[in-house]
Design an enzyme around this catalytic site. Structure first.
Site, mmCIF file in Angstrom:
data_model
loop_
_atom_site.group_PDB
_atom_site.id
_atom_site.type_symbol
_atom_site.label_atom_id
_atom_site.label_comp_id
_atom_site.label_asym_id
_atom_site.label_seq_id
_atom_site.Cartn_x
_atom_site.Cartn_y
_atom_site.Cartn_z
ATOM 1 N N ASP A 1 1.954 12.421 14.134
ATOM 2 C CA ASP A 1 2.506 13.122 12.985
ATOM 3 C C ASP A 1 1.308 13.680 12.248
ATOM 4 O O ASP A 1 0.735 13.017 11.398
ATOM 5 C CB ASP A 1 3.232 12.134 12.083
ATOM 6 C CG ASP A 1 4.673 11.982 12.510
ATOM 7 O OD1 ASP A 1 5.332 11.114 11.958
ATOM 8 O OD2 ASP A 1 5.122 12.741 13.374
ATOM 9 N N VAL B 1 7.319 -1.006 5.292
ATOM 10 C CA VAL B 1 6.419 -1.083 4.158
ATOM 11 C C VAL B 1 5.035 -1.452 4.692
ATOM 12 O O VAL B 1 4.923 -2.226 5.631
ATOM 13 C CB VAL B 1 6.917 -2.160 3.175
ATOM 14 C CG1 VAL B 1 6.024 -2.251 1.968
ATOM 15 C CG2 VAL B 1 8.354 -1.866 2.772
ATOM 16 N N LEU C 1 0.831 -1.203 0.000
ATOM 17 C CA LEU C 1 0.000 0.000 0.000
ATOM 18 C C LEU C 1 0.864 1.251 0.000
ATOM 19 O O LEU C 1 0.484 2.290 -0.514
ATOM 20 C CB LEU C 1 -0.873 0.036 1.256
ATOM 21 C CG LEU C 1 -2.092 -0.865 1.293
ATOM 22 C CD1 LEU C 1 -2.730 -0.815 2.666
ATOM 23 C CD2 LEU C 1 -3.094 -0.431 0.247
ATOM 24 N N ARG D 1 5.140 2.842 1.226
ATOM 25 C CA ARG D 1 6.425 2.613 1.882
ATOM 26 C C ARG D 1 6.772 3.830 2.700
ATOM 27 O O ARG D 1 6.630 4.958 2.222
ATOM 28 C CB ARG D 1 7.542 2.428 0.842
ATOM 29 C CG ARG D 1 7.445 1.168 0.050
ATOM 30 C CD ARG D 1 8.525 1.202 -1.043
ATOM 31 N NE ARG D 1 8.182 0.285 -2.127
ATOM 32 C CZ ARG D 1 8.546 -0.984 -2.163
ATOM 33 N NH1 ARG D 1 9.254 -1.485 -1.188
ATOM 34 N NH2 ARG D 1 8.197 -1.749 -3.174
ATOM 35 N N GLY D 2 7.205 3.627 3.900
ATOM 36 C CA GLY D 2 7.621 4.747 4.733
ATOM 37 C C GLY D 2 9.060 4.539 5.142
ATOM 38 O O GLY D 2 9.688 3.557 4.768
ATOM 39 N N GLY D 3 9.548 5.483 5.903
ATOM 40 C CA GLY D 3 10.942 5.431 6.296
ATOM 41 C C GLY D 3 11.285 4.178 7.075
ATOM 42 O O GLY D 3 12.384 3.669 6.983
ATOM 43 N N PHE D 4 10.351 3.669 7.858
ATOM 44 C CA PHE D 4 10.685 2.548 8.713
ATOM 45 C C PHE D 4 9.988 1.263 8.334
ATOM 46 O O PHE D 4 9.988 0.319 9.082
ATOM 47 C CB PHE D 4 10.411 2.879 10.174
ATOM 48 C CG PHE D 4 11.475 3.739 10.741
ATOM 49 C CD1 PHE D 4 12.613 3.172 11.260
ATOM 50 C CD2 PHE D 4 11.350 5.106 10.713
ATOM 51 C CE1 PHE D 4 13.616 3.965 11.769
ATOM 52 C CE2 PHE D 4 12.352 5.898 11.226
ATOM 53 C CZ PHE D 4 13.494 5.333 11.753
#
Ligand code: NAG
Ligand code: NAG
Ligand code: NAG
Ligand code: NAG
Ligand code: NAG
Ligand code: NAG
Ligand code: NAG
Length: 918
Positions: free
Chosen positions: A699, A583, A576, A578-581
């Site tokens: 956030d 998937v 869905l 991808r983020g910094g930390f």
């Protein structure tokens, strides 16, 4: 008079019955399983009358839906063969049948996802059926000790699904086979007692870094084998009973085991020299070393602990004191080989020239050493150089690695040196012409220096490279590690923030990824939690897919197998975002319900971090609100952390605002935008109401606001932030949200406050108003920073129609509403925190704007049974106390909330125990 009194006495009961029947509509009950259980026991347990409801039986507790939560029948003199299957008692948390004479097979308990404690010890069970303990995702205690007549059974591999396990007792229970290497799956395991069985094979490497304190593996019929090196990497160890096994090799350096008080290693085949100061370990009280093949000096005992070392050992002396230099040298040579048993058997006493095998002497001096063809592994010790009379050294045909020490070239008498057919490497020393040197059959020798020169004195060093956990071999305090980790994370998050800005500038309108962009700059363990009675969880309950062993109000650990299954083994097609930390994957339960699984590669955070991670999740999985995304559960798999959320099919607010064309979404109408803003304000307001001591921080930015089917918004991605040194349920201060950064005081104070959230909310409002990003480096400098630009525009109210998203096409009646939101955005982003309103004010401004469109919908934001006067830690304590009664989540306040939020049921349907849970 009497009638009135009776009536008065009965009234509360009648009312209660009515209440109960209202609260438990047509629920499957446990009556047939309970009456079958009673009939299986002989005699029937006292107080289990067939005429009374099973919930009234002695030792039986039920929840408010009349589902059995505990059965306590310890020491009742009961016998009989229990039901083959108790797995319909799906609310069962505690099963205490210990100290009776039950026989036959242990009942099948598979997939009882609420079951926390199983006590079956001190009975006469005869078999453990395969799979009986599968899918016990909440299990904390499993006690099976002293069932002497069990058929031999292995430790079931499915037990690794019980990642909350704290104690596992199965001594005197005919356990056979090897110890499985799955202890990395048990971050909470403290006590492992498996004495008096028939376990064989080595100690598993995953013991390293485990939290095991109490390790009883003594008296195995055939004996566990291999070295005990892994103990040196078990920092929590306090009691190690390893006696009466077949362990070999030396006692490792246990200086990291600061809590170790009892070390029982007698009656093994341990060899080698004791590590320096073993008996001075700070906590040590009892040590038994008898009947091994230990070498070198007798250990001294400065602290007068209880120390025994009698029997077959091979010490050089009978009292503490150094060995002779030649013996010391030879033991150092043996140490580089890992103290092989063959050497330990004869290298005893303080004169190497009296009966030591493999060496020959002239007078008192060793002149030859012959280790040919002994299958020795390890390295060539530089200590050979101290055998100055040595003429012949044969090391050929072994498995030696490392290089040939330079010091060998200095041996004045050396004539023959044969190192052929090993696996030596590195450069070859230059020997005098008088030495006949043979080195064939070492393919790497002379090539390059790949290596560890000659080994040191301790064979235990040889294996210490494979530590799987960050806590291994480190004497740094957990606090310091946490500080370092959080510093690294803050750094990473700053990098991510910069990247985020950079990417946005670069990518402009290209859209990000195929789906939701859950971009996060975020501390790993500090996961966002989320809540809500969103469709997914409710469907999981009401339609009972059986995929997720979710239980009421619990700390929901989910096995990796289930997550693999529902995400099609984390296939690319299911990504869905991808983020910094990590998937985020989409997953589909069997009934078609969608979930979102965030898979984070974590830094190894050690046990302390794990505890905090779990206690934070304990809070976050319990917090419930319709405007917060629900955190449904989590999974710990090695160093990986996975979080399972409700799936929000319409993606993020950011996609709808900034990428709607690329994503194929229609532009948001003003009405939708205000509704979303109010949803977010309510979600944040709710969090602020909880956060009286701990902060709940999110956030808060459009990519972390998720939209459901009905375009209603939920705040994703929040976590707890410590604001007091003793903040118990929170982690280290983490990064404020990207927009929190923009708050002027954040930069100066770095502190996360509710007013930073209000500021971030103001920025979100501005993005909603303008359709522009908070930071847009593609624009000229004077417009790149949305807050500065928009606040300047606000100075003159006439500018507002020009500043807002032109697709909104304002007409008179929406313009008034737009102006109010614009004003609120300005208010929320006031420079001084005290000038900003609180979230309640934002809700008050926004709700009439929304209600003008739907005057009939009476938004009744209930607090869902949470007492807002409690601090968050207090609330957590309350919830934990309430566990078992489901008062919090099935309170009538909840079921009265809007019909769009299906209430969370107070019980789990039986079908939840479908075998799919495995
Ligand atoms: C346990 O069961 C065995 C038969 O399997 C029986 O001989 C023995 O008496 C039982 N022991 C106790 C204490 O009930
Ligand atoms: C222990 O298990 C081994 C097989 O691993 C078997 O050969 C041996 O007989 C068992 N010993 C006892 C005492 O049960
Ligand atoms: C052993 O203890 C002595 C004094 O108690 C200390 O000086 C020495 O450094 C210790 N050695 C090791 C290897 O820890
Ligand atoms: C440990 O030492 C205490 C006395 O210090 C003794 O009572 C106890 O039995 C010992 N335990 C073992 C397992 O030897
Ligand atoms: C044994 O070695 C010592 C020096 O280490 C030397 O002085 C002595 O002569 C040697 N004895 C024999 C018999 O070689
Ligand atoms: C060799 O012996 C000397 C003194 O006899 C000692 O100081 C030194 O540590 C020894 N070297 C090794 C490598 O054993
Ligand atoms: C549990 O063990 C099974 C079989 O040994 C394995 O396939 C699975 O990956 C393990 N699960 C976890 C959570 O470690």
């Amino acid at each position: 008079m009497g009638d009135m009194a009776t009536l008065r006495r009965l009234l509360p009961t009648v009312a209660l019955l009515l209440l109960l029947s209202a609260a438990a509509p047509s629920v499957a009950d446990d009556s047939s399983a309970m009456s079958d259980l009673r009939d299986a026991m002989s005699p029937a347990p006292s107080g289990w009358s067939s005429s009374a409801s099973y919930c009234k039986w002695d030792g039986v507790n039920c929840d408010s839906s009349s589902r059995v939560t505990s059965i306590s029948l310890a020491s009742q003199g009961l016998s009989g063969t229990l039901l083959p299957d108790l797995s319909s008692l799906s609310s069962l948390r505690t099963l205490s049948l210990q100290k009776n004479a039950f026989s036959g097979a242990v009942p099948n308990l598979a997939n009882l996802a609420s079951l926390q404690e199983i006590y079956l010890d001190n009975n006469n069970f005869t078999s453990v059926p395969a799979g009986a303990f599968a899918g016990l995702t909440s299990l904390q205690t499993l006690s099976l000790s002293n069932n002497f007549n069990l058929d031999p059974w292995p430790i079931p591999s499915e037990l690794n699904q019980s990642s909350s396990l704290v104690t596992f007792y199965a001594g005197n229970a005919n356990v056979m086979g090897t110890l499985p290497d799955f202890f990395g799956s048990f971050p909470s395991l403290q006590s492992l007692r498996l004495s008096y069985n028939n376990l064989t094979g080595p100690l598993p490497p995953s013991f390293a870094g485990s939290g095991i304190q109490n390790l009883w593996l003594n008296n195995q019929a055939q004996g566990l084998s291999g070295t005990i090196d892994v103990l040196s990497r078990m920092p929590a160890l306090s009691q190690a009973w390893l006696h009466k096994n077949s362990f070999t090799g030396p006692i490792p350096d246990l200086s990291k085991c600061e809590s170790l008080f009892d070390l029982q290693v007698r009656d093994n085949e341990l060899t080698g020299v004791m590590p320096a100061n073993l008996t001075s370990l700070p906590s040590l009280k009892n040590v038994s070393l008898d009947n091994n093949k230990l070498q070198g000096p007798v250990p001294d005992n400065p602290n007068k602990i209880q120390l025994t070392y009698d029997g077959t050992n091979s010490f050089c002396n009978t009292a503490p004191g150094p060995c002779s230099p030649q013996v010391t040298t030879l033991l150092e040579i043996a140490g580089a080989l890992g103290y092989p048993t063959t050497l330990a058997e004869s290298w005893e006493g303080n004169d190497a020239c009296q009966g030591w095998s493999f060496v020959t002497c002239q007078g008192k001096n060793v002149t030859s050493v012959n280790f040919s063809k002994q299958h020795f592994a390890g390295t060539i010790s530089p200590a050979f150089a101290n055998l100055t009379s040595l003429r012949s050294l044969l090391l050929n045909d072994n498995d030696l690695t490392g290089s040939i020490p330079d010091s060998l070239a200095k041996l004045p008498q050396l004539q023959i040196l044969d190192v052929s057919n090993n696996n030596l490497s590195g450069k070859v020393p230059v020997f005098p012409a008088s030495v006949k040197f043979t080195s064939t059959g070492n393919p790497l020798l002379g090539k390059s220096s790949s290596g560890s020169g000659g080994g040191g004195g301790s064979g235990s060093d040889a294996n210490s490279g494979s530590s799987p956990s960050a806590t291994n071999g480190s004497s740094v305090s957990a606090g310091l590690i946490a500080a370092i980790v959080s510093t690294v994370l803050v750094f990473l998050a700053i990098v991510l923030f910069v990247l985020y800005r950079f990417c946005y500038a670069k990518r402009k309108n290209t859209g990000i990824g195929k789906g939701k962009n859950l971009e996060k700059g975020k501390e790993v363990a500090k996961v966002n939690g989320m809540n809500g009675h969103g469709g997914v969880q409710s469907e999981m309950h009401s339609q009972s897919s059986g995929d997720l062993p979710v239980f009421d109000g619990g700390n929901v650990a989910i096995s990796i197998d289930v997550l693999r299954q529902v995400t099609d083994d984390f296939s690319e097609a299911n990504i869905l975002g991808r983020g910094g930390f990590g998937v985020v994957y989409k997953g589909e339960l069997h009934d078609g319900t969608m979930i979102a699984v965030k898979r984070m590669e974590s830094l190894a955070i050690g046990n302390k971090g794990l505890d905090e991670f779990q206690s934070e999740l304990a809070v976050l999985t319990k917090v419930r609100h319709r405007h917060l995304v629900a955190l449904l559960g989590y999974c710990i798999n090695g160093n990986e952390r996975l979080l399972v959320y409700e799936h929000m099919p319409q993606g993020t607010l950011a996609q709808h605002l900034f990428e709607c064309e690329a994503m194929g979404y229609p532009r948001l109408t003003w009405k939708q935008r205000v509704t979303i803003a109010l949803d977010v304000a309510r979600g944040v307001e709710y969090l602020h109401s909880l956060a009286q001591q701990s902060f709940i921080h999110r956030d808060l930015k459009p990519s972390n606001i998720l939209l459901g089917d009905d375009m209603r918004a939920k705040v994703a991605d929040f976590g707890l932030v410590k604001n007091a040194p003793d903040g118990k349920y929170s982690l280290e201060t983490r990064l404020a949200g990207t927009f929190g950064y923009l708050a002027p005081e954040y930069a100066a104070t770095g502190r996360v406050t509710t007013k930073v959230d209000v500021y971030a909310f103001g920025v979100v409002l501005m993005e909603i108003l303008t359709g522009r990003k908070a930071l847009d480096d593609s624009l000229p400098d004077d417009r790149a920073h949305l807050v500065t630009w928009f606040r300047r525009a606000l100075i003159n109210k006439e500018n507002i129609p020009k500043a807002i998203d032109q697709t909104l096409n304002p007409v008179d009646d929406t313009l008034e509403s737009i102006s109010k939101v614009a004003e609120l955005a300005g208010h929320c982003t006031a420079r001084e925190p005290f000038q900003r309103p609180d979230m309640g004010h934002a809700v008050n401004i926004l709700s009439p704007l929304v209600e003008q469109w739907k005057p009939s919908s009476q938004e009744d934001e209930d607090n869902y049974g949470i007492d807002l006067h409690l601090s968050l830690p207090q609330a957590l304590e309350r919830w934990q106390a309430d566990e078992g009664s489901t008062s919090m989540f099935n309170s009538s306040s909840l079921s009265q909330t809007q019909s769009s939020i299906p209430p969370k049921p107070a019980y789990f349907p039986d079908t939840f125990n479908s075998t799919d849970c495995r």
